[in-house]
Design a protein around this motif. Structure first.
Motif, PDB file in Angstrom:
ATOM      1  N   UNK A  22       0.511  -0.892  -6.200  1.00 24.67           N
ATOM      2  CA  UNK A  22      -0.918  -0.993  -5.884  1.00 24.67           C
ATOM      3  C   UNK A  22      -1.590   0.370  -5.862  1.00 24.67           C
ATOM      4  N   UNK A  23      -0.936   1.332  -5.209  1.00 24.70           N
ATOM      5  CA  UNK A  23      -1.546   2.657  -5.075  1.00 24.70           C
ATOM      6  C   UNK A  23      -1.663   3.344  -6.423  1.00 24.70           C
ATOM      7  N   UNK A 202      -7.727  11.232  -7.399  1.00 26.18           N
ATOM      8  CA  UNK A 202      -6.663  10.262  -7.153  1.00 26.18           C
ATOM      9  C   UNK A 202      -5.495  10.855  -6.377  1.00 26.18           C
ATOM     10  N   UNK A 203      -5.676  12.039  -5.866  1.00 25.51           N
ATOM     11  CA  UNK A 203      -4.608  12.694  -5.098  1.00 25.51           C
ATOM     12  C   UNK A 203      -4.746  12.341  -3.621  1.00 25.51           C
ATOM     13  N   UNK A 204      -3.763  12.706  -2.807  1.00 27.50           N
ATOM     14  CA  UNK A 204      -3.921  12.524  -1.358  1.00 27.50           C
ATOM     15  C   UNK A 204      -5.175  13.240  -0.845  1.00 27.50           C
ATOM     16  N   UNK A 207      -8.090  11.060  -1.672  1.00 24.26           N
ATOM     17  CA  UNK A 207      -8.131   9.915  -0.759  1.00 24.26           C
ATOM     18  C   UNK A 207      -8.747  10.330   0.578  1.00 24.26           C
ATOM     19  N   UNK A 210     -12.497  10.523   0.364  1.00 25.22           N
ATOM     20  CA  UNK A 210     -13.135   9.206   0.447  1.00 25.22           C
ATOM     21  C   UNK A 210     -13.219   8.764   1.899  1.00 25.22           C
ATOM     22  N   UNK A 222      -7.520  10.430  12.362  1.00 25.60           N
ATOM     23  CA  UNK A 222      -6.182  10.371  11.779  1.00 25.60           C
ATOM     24  C   UNK A 222      -5.680  11.785  11.452  1.00 25.60           C
TER      25      UNK A 222
ATOM     26  N   UNK B  91     -12.275   2.190   7.338  1.00 27.02           N
ATOM     27  CA  UNK B  91     -12.885   2.602   6.076  1.00 27.02           C
ATOM     28  C   UNK B  91     -13.172   1.334   5.279  1.00 27.02           C
ATOM     29  N   UNK B  93     -14.485   0.315   2.539  1.00 28.84           N
ATOM     30  CA  UNK B  93     -14.194   0.138   1.112  1.00 28.84           C
ATOM     31  C   UNK B  93     -12.734   0.438   0.760  1.00 28.84           C
ATOM     32  N   UNK B  94     -11.966   0.909   1.729  1.00 28.99           N
ATOM     33  CA  UNK B  94     -10.567   1.205   1.436  1.00 28.99           C
ATOM     34  C   UNK B  94      -9.688   0.031   1.849  1.00 28.99           C
ATOM     35  N   UNK B  97      -3.664  -0.703   2.872  1.00 30.77           N
ATOM     36  CA  UNK B  97      -2.605   0.161   2.352  1.00 30.77           C
ATOM     37  C   UNK B  97      -3.085   1.607   2.235  1.00 30.77           C
ATOM     38  N   UNK B  98      -4.274   1.782   1.669  1.00 28.88           N
ATOM     39  CA  UNK B  98      -4.815   3.143   1.543  1.00 28.88           C
ATOM     40  C   UNK B  98      -5.053   3.757   2.920  1.00 28.88           C
ATOM     41  N   UNK B 101      -1.655   4.426   4.527  1.00 30.79           N
ATOM     42  CA  UNK B 101      -1.035   5.469   3.706  1.00 30.79           C
ATOM     43  C   UNK B 101      -1.691   6.823   3.947  1.00 30.79           C
ATOM     44  N   UNK B 102      -3.002   6.811   4.081  1.00 28.46           N
ATOM     45  CA  UNK B 102      -3.722   8.051   4.367  1.00 28.46           C
ATOM     46  C   UNK B 102      -3.243   8.669   5.684  1.00 28.46           C
ATOM     47  N   UNK B 103      -3.182   7.827   6.726  1.00 29.19           N
ATOM     48  CA  UNK B 103      -2.778   8.340   8.033  1.00 29.19           C
ATOM     49  C   UNK B 103      -1.355   8.896   7.977  1.00 29.19           C
ATOM     50  N   UNK B 105       0.262  10.008   5.287  1.00 28.79           N
ATOM     51  CA  UNK B 105       0.330  11.202   4.451  1.00 28.79           C
ATOM     52  C   UNK B 105      -0.274  12.408   5.169  1.00 28.79           C
ATOM     53  N   UNK B 118      -1.818  10.139  -5.317  1.00 25.09           N
ATOM     54  CA  UNK B 118      -1.567   9.420  -4.071  1.00 25.09           C
ATOM     55  C   UNK B 118      -0.660   8.241  -4.418  1.00 25.09           C
ATOM     56  N   UNK B 119       0.371   8.036  -3.640  1.00 21.76           N
ATOM     57  CA  UNK B 119       1.282   6.938  -3.943  1.00 21.76           C
ATOM     58  C   UNK B 119       2.526   7.400  -4.675  1.00 21.76           C
ATOM     59  N   UNK B 125       4.981   6.032   1.158  1.00 25.07           N
ATOM     60  CA  UNK B 125       4.929   4.617   0.812  1.00 25.07           C
ATOM     61  C   UNK B 125       5.813   3.798   1.748  1.00 25.07           C
ATOM     62  N   UNK B 141      -2.744  -6.189   2.112  1.00 25.58           N
ATOM     63  CA  UNK B 141      -2.773  -4.721   2.018  1.00 25.58           C
ATOM     64  C   UNK B 141      -3.576  -4.195   0.835  1.00 25.58           C
ATOM     65  N   UNK B 142      -3.828  -5.063  -0.164  1.00 24.53           N
ATOM     66  CA  UNK B 142      -4.523  -4.571  -1.355  1.00 24.53           C
ATOM     67  C   UNK B 142      -5.995  -4.935  -1.435  1.00 24.53           C
TER      68      UNK B 142
END
Ligand SMILES: Nc1ncnc2c1ncn2[C@@H]1O[C@H](COP(=O)(O)OP(=O)(O)OP(=O)(O)O)[C@@H](O)[C@H]1O
Ligand SMILES: [Mg+2]
Lengths: 341, 250
Positions: A22-23, A202-204, A207, A210, A222, B91, B93-94, B97-98, B101-103, B105, B118-119, B125, B141-142
């Motif tokens: 998905x990512x 598209x990188x961390x 993200x 955004x 976070x 968020x 629009x996110x 999973x994003x 995953x953000x938190x 990462x 990312x990913x 992941x 999640x998607x």
């Protein structure tokens, strides 16, 4: 060992492979993206009479792409993005004028100057509302224009910067009057910087931008250092705008005060909104529409072409891109209404 | 026993209103606390002061012995202090999973990496997927967060905080607005956190409070009314009077 690691991984999270897919999927190239770039390069041979116009489009697209980085991906509004375009143009022009005619060197110099200015002024934008940001960016562009006007010993003032002579690109390709070298050169620079931007969003890091745009409160909660991220993307965007300005100076071999014009800042915003904010292709599409309309309409109604651009803009913003898109799909898929009811 | 989080003479004024009135309290590591008090008592304000969303008028906040009063919110999160919000802060629009995953990462220190997709990091992941599974969010999640039902969004709100892997977790009414039958699911996950994680739960539902908390702090009009073992607080007639006796809390 690999087997053991994999076993542990799968045991921990069966959903991991799906999550990865998905990512990654959001960053995958779509067919139409290839089409855009193939068309852009095909234009070199297919539209040999339009190369000067195409060069302008490529430069405007890069300029709008740079605005998209801050507006579309970090939510920073600007009415003074021409500050960086203009600084890049003068930097590249002066570098060439003082004997360093190599175009790529000029690009680097312009990107560097614009990045420094972007970095320095980004701190003024960290706090404050959209209105403050609009006014601060507007003010900076005004100040630079006045500065360039006053320091005419360096910039040529209102007469513009004369005597910009460019060496061939890569030492081989001379700029020609048809704009062929100019367009190929600008397009290649646009492509390289586009690929970099695509990677970044598209990188961390992308993200996290955004996230900052969508909800700064939660982004901080976070552990994201919102200010550092905003400074970074603003600096990058400024460098991009500087390169756009440099391309303009190098391919026209002339710089005048209007590189800092408010109209230029407003136009680039208009271009981006026309093409769509926040998906990277908005700048390219917008520049194409804007320049094509300008070119066509100004040949039909010499003075009033801006009326039509304005009308399109108002309709677009009021009706909303989504709804126009929905209308299109309703027309193109005639049975969708029947199927829904 | 070590002190995880404490405040000293914490005061917050909004104009003439004293929302936090000279609160000195300490939270011991690994204990489960509930913070109760009538509407407008200053519970959320206290959490905002602890997490740095608000600056105190005076007084100080210490995290594991270190004065963090001047630290910005993101630094406190990196120091191990995470929270959820009374009103979801997600968020829209996110996707979940994003978001998770953000938190993850960010916590692992990959947040500034601009050259990688990312990913593409399996540590991120795997951990994000595991958290989503624990919260029953893998099916969703998607999809964009904004289209999720409220209960799922509430779960995500907590999942994000847990993805920060806090040593101290502050939960501002996590079960608010969640249907009765899903409330315990939320609290079960929180109860299942490692034993050395300190949790402070703000909650109006007394059944949840007593089933969760070892100790209870009572805020009234911005001041700390009392703090003690759950059963002592429950038995205290004054507490019954100012709070429990009111009844009918939503
Ligand atoms: N930013 C602010 N500006 C002014 N007053 C505020 C602000 N935030 C909170 N207050 C006031 O401070 C007091 C405490 O509010 P707070 O939100 O902390 O209460 P609470 O205990 O969380 O209540 P609830 O149970 O309803 O969530 C209230 O009177 C509120 O109106
Ligand atoms: Mg509250």
């Amino acid at each position: 060992m690999t087997e053991a690691t994999m076993a542990v991984t799968t045991a921990q999270a069966p959903a991991a492979p799906a999550a990865r897919r998905l990512l990654i999927a959001s960053a995958r190239w779509r067919w139409w993206e290839f089409a855009v770039w193939i068309a852009a390069f095909a234009a070199i041979v297919l539209l040999p009479r339009q190369l000067l116009l195409l060069n302008e489009i490529a430069i405007l697209a890069l300029f709008a792409l740079s605005l998209d980085l801050i507006l579309g991906y970090a939510g920073i509004v600007s009415l003074g993005h021409a500050a960086f375009f203009g600084l890049g143009a003068y930097a590249a022009g002066l570098i060439a004028k003082f004997g360093y005619g190599d175009p790529l060197l000029g690009l680097l110099g312009a990107a560097g100057c614009a990045a420094v200015l972007g970095f320095a002024t980004s701190f003024l934008l960290l706090r404050g509302s959209d209105l403050t940001r609009l006014m601060v960016t507007l003010g900076i562009a005004l100040m630079l224009q006045e500065l360039a006007n006053r320091e005419s010993w360096l910039t040529g003032g209102a007469d513009g910067l004369q005597g910009v002579t460019m060496a061939p690109v890569l030492g081989r390709f001379d700029f020609d009057i048809f704009g062929r070298t100019a367009y190929v050169y600008s397009l290649c620079v646009l492509l390289v910087l586009f690929l970099l931007a695509r990677r970044v969003v598209h990188s961390p890091f992308g993200l996290s931008l955004r996230a900052v745009k969508l909800n700064p409160l939660r982004a901080r909660a976070v552990g994201i250092s919102v200010n550092v991220r905003l400074v970074a993307i603003y600096t990058m965007s400024a460098a991009y705008a500087g390169v756009a300005g440099a391309l303009s100076a190098q391919t026209t071999q002339y710089v005048s005060l209007d590189v800092f014009d408010f109209i230029r800042s407003a136009d680039v915003m208009l271009v981006l909104v026309l093409g769509g904010v926040g998906y990277l292709y908005g700048g390219i599409l917008g520049a194409l529409i804007f320049k094509a309309m300008q070119d066509y309409l100004s040949s039909v109604t010499a003075q009033y072409w801006q009326f039509w651009i304005g009308l399109v803009l108002v309709i677009l913003v009021l009706v909303g891109r989504d709804r126009i898109g929905a209308l299109f799909s309703r027309i193109t898929v005639p049975f969708s209404r029947g199927a829904r009811s | 026993m070590t002190t995880a989080l404490e405040t000293r003479n914490l005061v917050k004024r909004f104009g003439g209103l004293v929302a936090t009135n000279d609160v000195t309290i300490s939270f011991q590591q690994g204990m489960r606390y509930a913070l109760i008090g009538p509407n407008g008592a200053g519970k959320t304000t206290l959490v905002n002061l602890l997490t740095g969303v608000l600056r105190p008028t005076s007084g100080s906040v210490m995290l594991e012995g270190q004065d963090i009063t001047g630290m910005s919110p993101f630094q406190r999160v990196r120091s191990g202090l995470a929270r959820t919000f009374q009103i979801n802060q997600l968020f829209p629009e996110m996707t979940p999973l994003e978001t998770v995953g953000l938190a993850v990462s960010e916590r692992q220190g990959h947040g500034r990496e601009w050259w990688r997709l990312a990913g593409s990091k399996s540590e991120v992941i795997d951990e994000a997927a595991a958290i989503l599974e624990r919260f029953g969010l893998t099916d969703a999640m998607g999809v964009p967060t904004k289209v999720l039902p409220y209960g799922k969004q509430r779960l995500l709100e907590i999942a994000v905080a847990i993805a920060c892997r806090p040593r101290v977790l502050l939960l501002d009414e996590p079960a608010a607005g969640v249907p009765e039958e899903e409330r315990h699911e939320i609290l079960d996950i929180v109860s299942g956190l490692p034993n050395d994680v300190t949790v402070l739960l703000i909650e109006h539902d007394m059944d949840l409070v007593f089933s969760f908390a070892q100790r209870i702090a009572v805020l009234v009009n911005g001041g700390l009314f009392m703090e003690g073992a759950a059963k002592d607080v429950a038995a205290d007639p004054r507490v019954r009077e100012v709070y429990l006796g009111e009844g009918g809390h939503g």
